[in-house]
Structures are given as structure tokens and as C-alpha cells.
Enzyme design. Structure first.
Site, PDB file in Angstrom:
ATOM      1  N   HIS A  61       2.305  -7.466  27.621  1.00 31.35           N
ATOM      2  CA  HIS A  61       3.651  -7.115  28.111  1.00 31.35           C
ATOM      3  C   HIS A  61       3.882  -7.680  29.511  1.00 31.35           C
ATOM      4  CE1 HIS A  61       1.364  -4.044  30.230  1.00 31.35           C
ATOM      5  NE2 HIS A  61       2.423  -3.798  30.968  1.00 31.35           N
ATOM      6  N   ARG A  62       2.789  -7.981  30.189  1.00 31.74           N
ATOM      7  CA  ARG A  62       2.838  -8.676  31.483  1.00 31.74           C
ATOM      8  C   ARG A  62       1.714  -9.705  31.490  1.00 31.74           C
ATOM      9  NH1 ARG A  62       7.079  -6.986  32.671  1.00 31.74           N
ATOM     10  NH2 ARG A  62       7.702  -5.331  34.070  1.00 31.74           N
ATOM     11  N   LYS A  66      -5.675  -8.833  33.083  1.00 35.21           N
ATOM     12  CA  LYS A  66      -6.641  -8.690  34.186  1.00 35.21           C
ATOM     13  C   LYS A  66      -7.677  -7.648  33.840  1.00 35.21           C
ATOM     14  CE  LYS A  66      -7.729  -9.229  38.613  1.00 35.21           C
ATOM     15  NZ  LYS A  66      -9.099  -9.486  38.171  1.00 35.21           N
ATOM     16  N   LYS A  90      -3.983   1.359  33.553  1.00 33.83           N
ATOM     17  CA  LYS A  90      -4.250   1.425  34.992  1.00 33.83           C
ATOM     18  C   LYS A  90      -3.257   0.550  35.772  1.00 33.83           C
ATOM     19  CE  LYS A  90      -8.685   1.412  35.569  1.00 33.83           C
ATOM     20  NZ  LYS A  90     -10.084   0.974  35.761  1.00 33.83           N
ATOM     21  N   ASP A  95       1.637   0.104  39.254  1.00 32.13           N
ATOM     22  CA  ASP A  95       2.714  -0.886  39.430  1.00 32.13           C
ATOM     23  C   ASP A  95       2.160  -2.273  39.758  1.00 32.13           C
ATOM     24  OD1 ASP A  95       4.999   0.443  38.781  1.00 32.13           O
ATOM     25  OD2 ASP A  95       5.240   1.323  40.774  1.00 32.13           O
ATOM     26  N   LYS A 102     -10.653  -7.093  29.450  1.00 32.88           N
ATOM     27  CA  LYS A 102     -12.028  -6.784  29.851  1.00 32.88           C
ATOM     28  C   LYS A 102     -12.955  -7.790  29.197  1.00 32.88           C
ATOM     29  CE  LYS A 102     -14.101  -3.660  32.362  1.00 32.88           C
ATOM     30  NZ  LYS A 102     -13.480  -2.978  33.511  1.00 32.88           N
ATOM     31  N   SER A 347      -7.592  -6.624  43.920  1.00 35.02           N
ATOM     32  CA  SER A 347      -7.669  -7.887  43.167  1.00 35.02           C
ATOM     33  C   SER A 347      -6.283  -8.511  43.058  1.00 35.02           C
ATOM     34  CB  SER A 347      -8.216  -7.644  41.757  1.00 35.02           C
ATOM     35  OG  SER A 347      -9.609  -7.623  41.788  1.00 35.02           O
TER      36      SER A 347
HETATM   37  P1  NAD Z   1     -22.755  -1.311  39.451  1.00 35.81           P
HETATM   38  O1  NAD Z   1     -23.448  -2.107  38.425  1.00 35.81           O
HETATM   39  O2  NAD Z   1     -22.537  -1.883  40.792  1.00 35.81           O
HETATM   40  O3  NAD Z   1     -23.508   0.098  39.650  1.00 35.81           O
HETATM   41  C1  NAD Z   1     -23.762   0.968  38.588  1.00 35.81           C
HETATM   42  C2  NAD Z   1     -24.622   2.135  39.092  1.00 35.81           C
HETATM   43  O4  NAD Z   1     -24.806   3.074  38.016  1.00 35.81           O
HETATM   44  C3  NAD Z   1     -26.020   1.736  39.538  1.00 35.81           C
HETATM   45  O5  NAD Z   1     -26.408   2.541  40.636  1.00 35.81           O
HETATM   46  C4  NAD Z   1     -26.891   2.047  38.320  1.00 35.81           C
HETATM   47  O6  NAD Z   1     -28.239   2.292  38.660  1.00 35.81           O
HETATM   48  C5  NAD Z   1     -26.204   3.288  37.816  1.00 35.81           C
HETATM   49  N1  NAD Z   1     -26.419   3.506  36.373  1.00 35.81           N
HETATM   50  C6  NAD Z   1     -26.441   2.576  35.394  1.00 35.81           C
HETATM   51  N2  NAD Z   1     -26.672   3.147  34.206  1.00 35.81           N
HETATM   52  C7  NAD Z   1     -26.787   4.470  34.432  1.00 35.81           C
HETATM   53  C8  NAD Z   1     -27.025   5.593  33.610  1.00 35.81           C
HETATM   54  N3  NAD Z   1     -27.192   5.473  32.273  1.00 35.81           N
HETATM   55  N4  NAD Z   1     -27.060   6.806  34.193  1.00 35.81           N
HETATM   56  C9  NAD Z   1     -26.887   6.940  35.533  1.00 35.81           C
HETATM   57  N5  NAD Z   1     -26.666   5.919  36.357  1.00 35.81           N
HETATM   58  C10 NAD Z   1     -26.615   4.707  35.819  1.00 35.81           C
HETATM   59  O7  NAD Z   1     -21.360  -0.874  38.762  1.00 35.81           O
HETATM   60  P2  NAD Z   1     -19.996  -0.502  39.501  1.00 35.81           P
HETATM   61  O8  NAD Z   1     -19.214  -1.744  39.700  1.00 35.81           O
HETATM   62  O9  NAD Z   1     -20.286   0.428  40.629  1.00 35.81           O
HETATM   63  O10 NAD Z   1     -19.251   0.288  38.326  1.00 35.81           O
HETATM   64  C11 NAD Z   1     -19.488   1.680  38.069  1.00 35.81           C
HETATM   65  C12 NAD Z   1     -18.353   2.223  37.203  1.00 35.81           C
HETATM   66  O11 NAD Z   1     -17.104   2.019  37.893  1.00 35.81           O
HETATM   67  C13 NAD Z   1     -18.189   1.553  35.843  1.00 35.81           C
HETATM   68  O12 NAD Z   1     -17.712   2.511  34.929  1.00 35.81           O
HETATM   69  C14 NAD Z   1     -17.113   0.515  36.095  1.00 35.81           C
HETATM   70  O13 NAD Z   1     -16.422   0.150  34.920  1.00 35.81           O
HETATM   71  C15 NAD Z   1     -16.218   1.293  37.045  1.00 35.81           C
HETATM   72  N6  NAD Z   1     -15.340   0.453  37.868  1.00 35.81           N
HETATM   73  C16 NAD Z   1     -15.837  -0.527  38.678  1.00 35.81           C
HETATM   74  C17 NAD Z   1     -14.967  -1.272  39.457  1.00 35.81           C
HETATM   75  C18 NAD Z   1     -15.447  -2.316  40.430  1.00 35.81           C
HETATM   76  O14 NAD Z   1     -14.602  -2.859  41.182  1.00 35.81           O
HETATM   77  N7  NAD Z   1     -16.730  -2.617  40.498  1.00 35.81           N
HETATM   78  C19 NAD Z   1     -13.582  -1.043  39.374  1.00 35.81           C
HETATM   79  C20 NAD Z   1     -13.118  -0.019  38.543  1.00 35.81           C
HETATM   80  C21 NAD Z   1     -14.010   0.718  37.798  1.00 35.81           C
END
Ligand code: NAD
Length: 454
Positions: A61-62, A66, A90, A95, A102, A347
């Protein structure tokens, strides 16, 4: 239920409050396009290995779409589709004029050398390019679990080498290092966004006890701001190796230093260590922040969650049934599709910077400083009072890129929360359902205005 079924369940609950035709709701819910790739790479010891990967573009839709790229051995196509759907909702809530996407590569990054990972990331980018699943106006990846700035730089470099796009190639991916077209503040953005939102929503945040699951990009930066900006008491932190618990509060700066040296929090002296990484979910605290993986709060442990506030920093950390149970116990759940949107928000700023080829603040910083100084001089003359040096320094400064990013992020987090909270009141529902309602309404309007659906 799989993560995809969970996301659909939340979507259907929100839809039940709305009166759109079912075809329109179906178009919003379903994933528009999925790419599945397999390719061989050579390991350092000469062996050949076949690697699997996916990219899901949930909603057109946009454009561009991302969403991050995840490296994980547990990932599958359904999970990628679910995470892409969360990205669409999200972006709509915040907005941000993108559809959701993904990507994932099915490997445990710890089992590969840096050279092997580089070969995998570059080949994956090539596959995306060949199938038209990457490009500044097509689909723009970013970091997620297991990926970082370095990986994003490889994606940009590969895209630059194979595309015929000398003007805008940097805008094909976000989360890059600043020297490679990145923006100041992107690395911290998701954790900072969670911090800014919590500080806005929760009164007396600095007096609350907090437990965080995950000490990666999101968990660490959240902990960093909580600890260093408001001196909050973080009583438990976990990573994949286990849970560190200290009722007197953990020194986040020392823990980070230790983790950087040892690649784990296990062995840190100051606190009690449990081998179970899910123990963190059940400790005594006011606020629980899952910031690691999905489905960790589920029917098996929901009764043992002691925190009254659950702040979903990870994507999909609470199952649909556990969410319902937490609500029935009167707990507040701040939803993932809002709370962790700081990353995609910044981003978006990075993408804008790449398209405009100019750093935020570059054109008007000096002009603003001169104007501010003039104004300050006038005020001092009129009031016959001198502004002290510390305040003068703050008042006179024109905006630096990191200030513009932080202010833009704060404004986006606050506005989105107000909209969700207002919707929750209007529909007499919880914040998660309200967030989905906001997203569905915004996406529905774009389809309706095209005249496709009534
Ligand atoms: P990352 O890989 O930098 O860190 C993940 C952390 O979780 C690590 O400390 C790891 O040891 C721990 N971990 C992994 N498996 C685990 C388990 N089974 N039980 C407990 N701890 C566990 O990842 P991130 O970028 O910090 O992302 C974390 C969450 O945030 C994810 O759900 C991701 O989709 C979400 N997220 C990340 C971003 C981003 O900008 N990085 C943005 C939005 C959402």
C-alpha cells in the site's frame, strides 16, 4: 499457535471493532509477496554448504517496503511473514510511508567466521537484487536479530556494485555505519525509542524496578539510557546464556564492558546467575521488558509473571492467549508494534538523508546559532541580566544531526502513543488492540482512496 497465527489473532480481534468489508481486511492481513532462496557458499575449510533465506514483502500500500534481516537458525518462512506483517502495522502506526517487509537467513551466526558471514550476506543481497526484492524505492532492509552495521554496509556495497544506481544506492538499506551513509543515532534508536516512550508513559520511571530479557542491540541501549539518564534500578538482565539477578540494581556500564570482553553476561560477578534465560521473566519487578525473541510469555509461564507492566521491546514476545490472561489480571501491556518502532523511525530518517544527500542540520546549523545569539543578546539587554554560561551553551546551539534525530524520534513516539491511547479509550479496549485498529484504519484508507474497495 505459530507467530503468524498469533499476529492474525491480534489482527482479527482488532478487526472485530471495525466495519470494513471482509475483502479489504483480507487484503490488509495477507502477505503480498514472498521470496525463498537457497544458495551455496564455501566455508573457510573448503566445504560447500547450502544456505536458506527468505524475504517477505507484506504490504504494497506504500513503497518501498521496509524491514530488518535476521540471522537465526530457528527462523522459518511463516515467522518471516509474521514479522513482515508486524512491520506494515508498525509503519502505519508511526506514520512512516512504507509497507512492511522482513528477511531472514537460516544460520546460527556464532558458528560462522566473519568472512563466511560476509560471503553469505553478499550472496543473499545478490539474490534479492536479481528478484527485485531490494532497492531504494522497492524494498529497504535494515538490521534485526543477529545483524549489525557491518552487515548493512556489505548489503549497500553489494547493491552499489551490481545495480545501475549511482545516485541513490545508499538508500537501498538502512542501519549502515555513519561513514557508509548511515545516520547518527540509528544504532541506539530502538532502545532509545523504548526508553523515551516508557519515560513518557510511566510516571516515576526512575523509581521502578526493571527486568530486561536480552542484552543485544535493543536490550543494551534501553538499559544504557535507563541506567545512565535516570539512574533506574535494573534488577535483572538476561542473554541466551542465562539470567543475571541483583535486587540492588545492576551496574549496566560494567556489565556491558564485561559482555564485550567475554561475549556473554555469564560469569559477571555482581549478582546471582541462573542458567535459565527465561528466569528473567519471572523475577520480582515493576516493569518487565522482553527484548530478545518471540513467544517467550506464553500459557506455560504467564501465571508466574510478577511485573504489572510488560513493555514489549521484542517483536511478538507475548502470545495471544497470554496477552488475554495478562489483561484479565489487570496488567498493562505496551505493544511491540508501537514500542520498538524507534528503529524503523530512524531508518526512515536515514533513508531521507540518503535520498537528499545532506546531513540533517548541515544547512541551517550556523544560521540558527547566529540567530539564537542575536536573540539572547536582545533578551540580556532588555532584562539587564546575563544568562549563565551553561544555559547559554544550550540555548545558542543550532541542531546537530544527533539532536534532530533524537527530537524527531521523541516526537514520533509521543504522537503515536497519544493516538493509540485515545483509540483505546474510544473503543474501550487495550493498547495492543488499539494499536492494530490505528494501523488497520490507516492502511484501509489508502486502499479505499484508490477506489478498489468500498
Ligand atoms: P540482538 O541479536 O542484538 O540481541 C538479541 C539478544 O537476545 C542477545 O542478548 C541474545 O543473547 C538474547 N537471546 C537470544 N535468544 C534468546 C533466548 N532464547 N532467550 C533469551 N535471550 C535470548 O537482537 P536485537 O536487534 O536486540 O533484537 C531483539 C528483539 O528486538 C527482536 O525481537 C527484534 O526483532 C526486535 N527489534 C529489533 C530492532 C533493531 O533495530 N535491532 C528493531 C525493532 C525490533
Amino acid at each position: 499457535m505459530s507467530l503468524l497465527e498469533q499476529v492474525d489473532a491480534f489482527f482479527n480481534k482488532a478487526s472485530s471493532y471495525l466495519t470494513y468489508p471482509k475483502e479489504l481486511l483480507e487484503q490488509i492481513r495477507v502477505c503480498n509477496s514472498v521470496l525463498s532462496v537457497s544458495f551455496p557458499i564455501r566455508r573457510d575449510d573448503g566445504r560447500i554448504e547450502v544456505i536458506r533465506g527468505w524475504r517477505a514483502e507484506h504490504s504494497f500500500h506504500r513503497l518501498p517496503t521496509k524491514g530488518g534481516i535476521r540471522l537465526s537458525e530457528n527462523v522459518d518462512i511463516n515467522e518471516v511473514m509474521a514479522l513482515a506483517a508486524l512491520m506494515s502495522y508498525k509503519c502505519a502506526i508511526m506514520d512512516i510511508p512504507f509497507g512492511g517487509a522482513k528477511g531472514a537467513i537460516k544460520i546460527n551466526p556464532k558458528l560462522y567466521s566473519i568472512n563466511e558471514i560476509e560471503r553469505i550476506i553478499r550472496r543473499y543481497t545478490f539474490e534479492l537484487y536479481r528478484k527485485n526484492f531490494i532497492g531504494p524505492g522497492v524494498d529497504v532492509p535494515g538490521p534485526d536479530m543477529g545483524t549489525n552495521e557491518q552487515h548493512m554496509a556489505w548489503i549497500a556495497d553489494t547493491y552499489m556494485a551490481i545495480s545501475n544506481d549511482p545516485m541513490y544506492y545508499f538508500a537501498c538499506v538502512t542501519g549502515k555505519p555513519v561513514s557508509q551513509g548511515g545516520i547518527r543515532g540509528r544504532k541506539q534508536a530502538t532502545g532509545l525509542g523504548v526508553f523515551l516512550a516508557l519515560n513518557y508513559i510511566i510516571k516515576d520511571l526512575s523509581k521502578k524496578t526493571i527486568a530486561i530479557q536480552g542484552f543485544g542491540n535493543v536490550g543494551y541501549y534501553l538499559a544504557y539510557y535507563l541506567y545512565n539518564e535516570i539512574n533506574a534500578k535494573i534488577v535483572a538482565i538476561s542473554d541466551v546464556s542465562g539470567t543475571l539477578f541483583n535486587p540492588n540494581g545492576i551496574d549496566i556500564n560494567k556489565l556491558y564492558e564485561y559482555q564485550q570482553e567475554n561475549k556473554t553476561i555469564k560469569g559477571f560477578k555482581d549478582g546471582i546467575f541462573f542458567e535459565d534465560p527465561n528466569k528473567v521473566l519471572e523475577v520480582e519487578c515493576d516493569i518487565l521488558v522482553p527484548a530478545a525473541v518471540e513467544n517467550v510469555i506464553n500459557e506455560n509461564n504467564v501465571d508466574r509473571i510478577k511485573a504489572n507492566i510488560i513493555a514489549e521491546a521484542a517483536n511478538g514476545p507475548t502470545t495471544f492467549n497470554a496477552h488475554s490472561k495478562l489483561l484479565s489480571l489487570g496488567k498493562l501491556i505496551i505493544p511491540d508494534i508501537y514500542l520498538n518502532a524507534g528503529g524503523v523511525t530512524v531508518s526512515y530518517f536515514e533513508w531521507l538523508k540518503n535520498l537528499s544527500h545532506v546531513r540533517f542540520g548541515r544547512l541551517d546549523k550556523r544560521l540558527r546559532e547566529e540567530n539564537n545569539l542575536l536573540l539572547i543578546k536582545q533578551i540580556e539587554e532588555l532584562t539587564n541580566k546575563k544568562i549563565n554560561d551553561r544555559d547559554l551553551e544550550i540555548l545558542k546551539n543550532g541542531p546537530k544531526e544527533e539532536d534532530v534525530v533524537k527530537a524527531g524520534l521523541y516526537d514520533t513516539m509521543v504522537n503515536a502513543y497519544e493516538e493509540i491511547s485515545e483509540t483505546a479509550k474510544r473503543y474501550n479496549t487495550d493498547l495492543k488492540t488499539a494499536a492494530f485498529i490505528v494501523a488497520i484504519n490507516k492502511i484501509a484508507i489508502t486502499y479505499q482512496q484508490l477506489g478498489i474497495f468500498p
